[in-house]
Design a protein around this motif. Structure first.
Motif, PDB file in Angstrom:
ATOM      1  N   ASP A  16       0.721  -1.033  -0.280  1.00  0.00           N
ATOM      2  CA  ASP A  16      -0.052  -0.024   0.051  1.00  0.00           C
ATOM      3  C   ASP A  16       0.889   1.317   0.057  1.00  0.00           C
ATOM      4  N   ASP A  17       0.642   2.104  -1.037  1.00  0.00           N
ATOM      5  CA  ASP A  17       1.635   3.524  -1.006  1.00  0.00           C
ATOM      6  C   ASP A  17       1.210   4.395  -0.200  1.00  0.00           C
ATOM      7  N   THR A  18      -0.279   4.355   0.187  1.00  0.00           N
ATOM      8  CA  THR A  18      -0.856   5.480   0.927  1.00  0.00           C
ATOM      9  C   THR A  18      -0.443   5.532   2.534  1.00  0.00           C
ATOM     10  N   GLY A  19       0.011   4.671   2.775  1.00  0.00           N
ATOM     11  CA  GLY A  19       0.655   4.440   4.487  1.00  0.00           C
ATOM     12  C   GLY A  19      -0.756   4.113   5.408  1.00  0.00           C
ATOM     13  N   ALA A  20      -1.923   3.639   4.817  1.00  0.00           N
ATOM     14  CA  ALA A  20      -3.416   3.691   5.548  1.00  0.00           C
ATOM     15  C   ALA A  20      -2.979   2.428   6.589  1.00  0.00           C
ATOM     16  N   SER A  21      -1.949   1.646   6.407  1.00  0.00           N
ATOM     17  CA  SER A  21      -2.109   0.297   7.375  1.00  0.00           C
ATOM     18  C   SER A  21      -0.736  -0.340   6.957  1.00  0.00           C
ATOM     19  N   GLY A  22      -0.296  -0.857   8.295  1.00  0.00           N
ATOM     20  CA  GLY A  22       0.902  -1.942   8.121  1.00  0.00           C
ATOM     21  C   GLY A  22       2.004  -1.036   8.263  1.00  0.00           C
ATOM     22  N   ASP A  23       3.406  -1.699   8.122  1.00  0.00           N
ATOM     23  CA  ASP A  23       4.543  -1.142   8.329  1.00  0.00           C
ATOM     24  C   ASP A  23       5.090  -0.795   7.051  1.00  0.00           C
ATOM     25  N   TRP A  24       6.033   0.206   7.095  1.00  0.00           N
ATOM     26  CA  TRP A  24       6.691   0.452   5.950  1.00  0.00           C
ATOM     27  C   TRP A  24       7.935  -0.190   5.870  1.00  0.00           C
ATOM     28  N   LEU A  25       8.411  -0.250   4.437  1.00  0.00           N
ATOM     29  CA  LEU A  25       9.799  -0.999   4.158  1.00  0.00           C
ATOM     30  C   LEU A  25      10.441  -0.183   3.044  1.00  0.00           C
ATOM     31  N   ALA A  26      11.576  -0.172   3.201  1.00  0.00           N
ATOM     32  CA  ALA A  26      12.548   0.523   2.450  1.00  0.00           C
ATOM     33  C   ALA A  26      12.638  -0.141   1.000  1.00  0.00           C
ATOM     34  N   ASP A  27      12.741   0.572  -0.038  1.00  0.00           N
ATOM     35  CA  ASP A  27      12.696  -0.062  -1.356  1.00  0.00           C
ATOM     36  C   ASP A  27      13.619  -0.923  -1.930  1.00  0.00           C
ATOM     37  N   ASP A  28      14.864  -1.002  -0.898  1.00  0.00           N
ATOM     38  CA  ASP A  28      15.883  -1.956  -1.222  1.00  0.00           C
ATOM     39  C   ASP A  28      15.772  -2.981  -0.305  1.00  0.00           C
ATOM     40  N   ASP A  29      14.750  -3.277   0.403  1.00  0.00           N
ATOM     41  CA  ASP A  29      14.607  -4.353   1.669  1.00  0.00           C
ATOM     42  C   ASP A  29      14.465  -5.722   0.982  1.00  0.00           C
ATOM     43  N   PRO A  30      15.214  -6.641   1.341  1.00  0.00           N
ATOM     44  CA  PRO A  30      15.428  -7.962   0.508  1.00  0.00           C
ATOM     45  C   PRO A  30      13.914  -8.766   0.986  1.00  0.00           C
ATOM     46  N   GLU A  31      13.120  -8.475   1.875  1.00  0.00           N
ATOM     47  CA  GLU A  31      11.943  -9.100   1.924  1.00  0.00           C
ATOM     48  C   GLU A  31      10.960  -8.715   0.963  1.00  0.00           C
ATOM     49  N   LEU A  32      10.984  -7.254   0.615  1.00  0.00           N
ATOM     50  CA  LEU A  32      10.313  -6.778  -0.545  1.00  0.00           C
ATOM     51  C   LEU A  32      10.612  -7.312  -1.733  1.00  0.00           C
ATOM     52  N   ALA A  33      11.869  -7.421  -1.915  1.00  0.00           N
ATOM     53  CA  ALA A  33      12.478  -8.146  -3.300  1.00  0.00           C
ATOM     54  C   ALA A  33      11.902  -9.401  -3.598  1.00  0.00           C
ATOM     55  N   ALA A  34      11.772 -10.212  -2.275  1.00  0.00           N
ATOM     56  CA  ALA A  34      11.345 -11.696  -2.232  1.00  0.00           C
ATOM     57  C   ALA A  34       9.755 -11.538  -2.719  1.00  0.00           C
ATOM     58  N   PHE A  35       9.211 -10.496  -2.114  1.00  0.00           N
ATOM     59  CA  PHE A  35       7.814 -10.661  -2.466  1.00  0.00           C
ATOM     60  C   PHE A  35       7.502 -10.100  -3.676  1.00  0.00           C
ATOM     61  N   TYR A  36       8.313  -9.249  -4.423  1.00  0.00           N
ATOM     62  CA  TYR A  36       8.164  -9.031  -5.676  1.00  0.00           C
ATOM     63  C   TYR A  36       8.490 -10.027  -6.673  1.00  0.00           C
ATOM     64  N   ARG A  37       9.502 -10.848  -6.255  1.00  0.00           N
ATOM     65  CA  ARG A  37       9.832 -12.011  -7.036  1.00  0.00           C
ATOM     66  C   ARG A  37       8.681 -13.192  -7.132  1.00  0.00           C
ATOM     67  N   ASP A  38       8.229 -13.300  -5.910  1.00  0.00           N
ATOM     68  CA  ASP A  38       7.352 -14.355  -5.701  1.00  0.00           C
ATOM     69  C   ASP A  38       5.934 -14.112  -6.267  1.00  0.00           C
ATOM     70  N   ALA A  39       5.497 -12.770  -6.410  1.00  0.00           N
ATOM     71  CA  ALA A  39       4.401 -12.015  -7.208  1.00  0.00           C
ATOM     72  C   ALA A  39       4.596 -12.525  -8.388  1.00  0.00           C
ATOM     73  N   GLY A  40       5.840 -12.201  -9.266  1.00  0.00           N
ATOM     74  CA  GLY A  40       6.006 -12.265 -10.392  1.00  0.00           C
ATOM     75  C   GLY A  40       5.884 -13.786 -10.858  1.00  0.00           C
ATOM     76  N   MET A  41       6.596 -14.860  -9.852  1.00  0.00           N
ATOM     77  CA  MET A  41       6.430 -16.197 -10.016  1.00  0.00           C
ATOM     78  C   MET A  41       4.913 -16.610 -10.513  1.00  0.00           C
ATOM     79  N   ARG A  42       4.213 -16.219  -9.453  1.00  0.00           N
ATOM     80  CA  ARG A  42       2.667 -16.434  -9.341  1.00  0.00           C
ATOM     81  C   ARG A  42       2.011 -16.103 -10.565  1.00  0.00           C
ATOM     82  N   ALA A  43       2.345 -14.742 -10.990  1.00  0.00           N
ATOM     83  CA  ALA A  43       1.647 -14.357 -12.176  1.00  0.00           C
ATOM     84  C   ALA A  43       1.951 -14.982 -13.337  1.00  0.00           C
ATOM     85  N   LYS A  44       3.417 -15.405 -13.545  1.00  0.00           N
ATOM     86  CA  LYS A  44       3.745 -16.476 -14.655  1.00  0.00           C
ATOM     87  C   LYS A  44       3.152 -17.690 -14.488  1.00  0.00           C
TER      88      LYS A  44
END
Length: 108
Positions: A16-44
């Protein structure tokens, strides 16, 4: 800097880019990178799972276009003609096998 919503196990479930809920993560956070990778694999994987259905749609579309004489089958490239004819034959063979199996059910 995206905000993340986590599930009960602590895994990222939503961004969520509005900050309405949850914690923020830095753009280079490894957990965020893993989430993007997993989302890409699910989409493929989801796209791949629809490929078989789309092939059948294209087969049916070609049949309709040929039947309406909007496409002349013999004007298609030879390789395309051969593939379409091979698929038609396979579908006929499968249909015949299924009919045989249905007929055999009454024997037992």
């Amino acid at each position: 800097m995206p905000f993340v919503t986590r599930d009960t196990a602590g895994a990222i479930r939503r961004l969520d880019d509005t900050g309405a809920s949850g914690d923020w993560l830095a753009d280079d956070d490894p957990e965020l990178a893993a989430f993007y990778r997993d989302a890409g694999m699910r989409a493929k994987r989801a796209l791949t799972e629809t490929d078989v259905d789309m092939v059948r749609v294209i087969d049916d579309l070609v049949d309709v276009l040929v039947a309406k004489q909007l496409v002349i089958f013999t004007e298609l490239p030879d390789a395309v003609q051969q593939k379409l004819l091979a698929r038609k034959q396979l579908r006929r063979d499968i249909g015949a096998l299924q009919n045989l199996m249905l007929d055999d059910e009454g024997l037992f």
